[in-house]
Enzyme design. Sequence first.
Site, mmCIF file in Angstrom:
data_model
loop_
_atom_site.group_PDB
_atom_site.id
_atom_site.type_symbol
_atom_site.label_atom_id
_atom_site.label_comp_id
_atom_site.label_asym_id
_atom_site.label_seq_id
_atom_site.Cartn_x
_atom_site.Cartn_y
_atom_site.Cartn_z
ATOM 1 N N ARG A 1 -5.354 -17.567 -46.411
ATOM 2 C CA ARG A 1 -4.998 -16.767 -45.514
ATOM 3 C C ARG A 1 -3.023 -16.452 -45.573
ATOM 4 O O ARG A 1 -2.511 -17.297 -46.004
ATOM 5 C CB ARG A 1 -4.645 -17.022 -44.001
ATOM 6 C CG ARG A 1 -4.937 -17.919 -43.453
ATOM 7 C CD ARG A 1 -5.055 -18.549 -41.664
ATOM 8 N NE ARG A 1 -4.430 -18.940 -41.559
ATOM 9 C CZ ARG A 1 -4.808 -21.214 -41.863
ATOM 10 N NH1 ARG A 1 -6.310 -20.493 -41.775
ATOM 11 N NH2 ARG A 1 -4.474 -21.694 -41.489
ATOM 12 N N LYS B 1 -17.271 -35.607 -43.698
ATOM 13 C CA LYS B 1 -16.505 -34.168 -43.595
ATOM 14 C C LYS B 1 -17.827 -33.493 -43.720
ATOM 15 O O LYS B 1 -18.834 -33.266 -44.939
ATOM 16 C CB LYS B 1 -15.438 -33.541 -44.584
ATOM 17 C CG LYS B 1 -14.116 -34.264 -43.722
ATOM 18 C CD LYS B 1 -12.806 -34.179 -44.907
ATOM 19 C CE LYS B 1 -11.635 -35.014 -44.722
ATOM 20 N NZ LYS B 1 -10.240 -34.204 -45.380
HETATM 21 C C1 MV4 Z 1 -8.963 -36.681 -43.708
HETATM 22 C C2 MV4 Z 1 -7.547 -37.325 -42.575
HETATM 23 C C3 MV4 Z 1 -7.214 -38.881 -42.962
HETATM 24 N N1 MV4 Z 1 -8.076 -38.621 -44.576
HETATM 25 N N2 MV4 Z 1 -9.145 -36.800 -44.649
HETATM 26 C C4 MV4 Z 1 -7.517 -32.888 -40.780
HETATM 27 C C5 MV4 Z 1 -7.610 -31.458 -40.806
HETATM 28 C C6 MV4 Z 1 -8.471 -30.862 -41.968
HETATM 29 N N3 MV4 Z 1 -7.274 -30.650 -42.849
HETATM 30 C C7 MV4 Z 1 -8.722 -32.044 -42.373
HETATM 31 N N4 MV4 Z 1 -8.428 -33.276 -41.735
HETATM 32 C C8 MV4 Z 1 -8.263 -34.692 -42.476
HETATM 33 N N5 MV4 Z 1 -8.492 -34.897 -43.290
HETATM 34 C C9 MV4 Z 1 -8.268 -38.101 -45.191
HETATM 35 N N6 MV4 Z 1 -9.932 -38.537 -46.456
HETATM 36 C C10 MV4 Z 1 -7.080 -37.528 -41.532
HETATM 37 C C11 MV4 Z 1 -7.043 -35.569 -41.374
HETATM 38 C C12 MV4 Z 1 -6.498 -35.444 -39.883
HETATM 39 C C13 MV4 Z 1 -5.406 -34.812 -40.425
HETATM 40 C C14 MV4 Z 1 -4.699 -33.706 -41.158
HETATM 41 C C15 MV4 Z 1 -3.765 -32.790 -41.305
HETATM 42 C C16 MV4 Z 1 -2.999 -32.824 -40.417
HETATM 43 C C17 MV4 Z 1 -3.756 -33.977 -39.134
HETATM 44 C C18 MV4 Z 1 -4.917 -34.342 -38.975
HETATM 45 C C19 MV4 Z 1 -5.133 -34.969 -37.831
HETATM 46 C C20 MV4 Z 1 -5.958 -35.556 -37.760
HETATM 47 C C21 MV4 Z 1 -6.712 -35.944 -38.968
#
Ligand code: MV4
Length: 449
Positions: free
Chosen positions: A292, A158
């Site tokens: 926010r 990330k």
């Molecule tokens: C993640 C994850 C799985 N594992 N981190 C997507 C939005 C951002 N805020 C971080 N996200 C994610 N981080 C880890 N370690 C999966 C996502 C993610 C996701 C998270 C919340 C709602 C929808 C999502 C769709 C795809 C991936």
Amino acid sequence: MFHKILIANRGEIAVRIIRACKELGIATVAVYSEADKEAMHARLADEAVCIGPTPSSKSYLNIPSIMAAAEITDAEAIHPGYGFLAENAEFAEIVIESGYAWIGPSPESMRIMGDKVRAKARMQEANVPLVPGSDGAVHSIEEARQVAKSTGFPLIIKAASGGGGRGMQVVHAEPRLPAAFNKCQTEAGAAFGDHTVFIEKYLEEPKHIEVQVLGDKHGNIIHLFERECSMQRNNQKVLEEAPSPSIDEATRQAICEAGLNAAKAVNYEGAGTIEFLLNPDNSFYFMEMNTRIQVEHPVTEWITGVDLIEWQIRVAFGEKLAFTQQNIKMKGHAIECRINAEHPFKFTPSPGTVELYHAPGGRSVRVDSALYTGYTVPPHYDSMIAKIITHARDRQKCIRRMQRALDELAVIGITTNTELHKRLLANPGFQRGDFNIHFLENWLKQIPS
Ligand code: MV4
């Protein structure tokens, strides 16, 4: 109380803020782009100032122009809404240093939470659970390989300056690691001007649960329970609800306490949201904090009875929270459907002139919208044209109420995603609360459209 507030936003959230100001006896200044001369927010405000041409980069993101509008109208405070400049710490600082009140958290809180690596370090100090991963930034492929030995695969890379799903790479196996690392670094540099990246174990089937918090300038911070936000596609939420249909009381208490601790760790002032990923085994981890007001705030307002926009304004003025954690009780269930001007299954945008708009009504139905019959939805901004929110004693009744509200909704002249909502609300998996963040995308692959 403030006498006049400038709203640095458009659409339904600008209207929502104007409504709150009117109820508080505060005069309002709308700002609008050339494309928004006929927009509802510009009509409803006491004054309206054109801040530039149609592209948001020249209007709603144009800081000098917005500051000039505040100066000529003698506004005392600026509310940024969501999106645009809402999480821009530099803008908040300019507002404050120019002598206006900023209706939001301190620029310092915004900066910490805006940098996901700094945010995670602060959360670790506050004992907020973190996804296992790198200890801070990862600078090289070699270092990434070392981290992968502890996280295993899949893992996720990330961008430190990313968020909301932007700038991420999922890696399923070692051979893909170097290319994914380079891609994430390069894209982060291009998109955010910061190529810093970090690594986490990738959680495969989590739910997205977020905790609403509210703090004042006197050190009081409370939580207002959680929202379930797993129904999303391409990191765009489609439907949100409160409370989460699938967590037990012990998990609720734990996740809300973690959210509260996260907010306390940055001395948070104003309304904010802590996003968590919840695993099927009820373990949960901090993902990021949104500094926010959020689109989906009405579901929390309805189950708690707290007017979040009113309290954003009150705490920005310096008032103390009038309630303690013990005063905040959850009542019933609320669901929000985001109505977008787009094809319900292809998701292609559908701007244009609304020939007829009829909003649903009746018991326990709320509509937050800036739409009106004759309005032309411009193609230049977000496609969301209305939020339908329903409340009922329990989730099943709330779903039924939403179904009948959507049956009443009429938007003629443009295509909306209303049909998607109707199909989703009728889905047995949705009704059981048996879903995760991948539900909508998986379901869309197999439904006929
Ligand atoms: C993640 C994850 C799985 N594992 N981190 C997507 C939005 C951002 N805020 C971080 N996200 C994610 N981080 C880890 N370690 C999966 C996502 C993610 C996701 C998270 C919340 C709602 C929808 C999502 C769709 C795809 C991936």
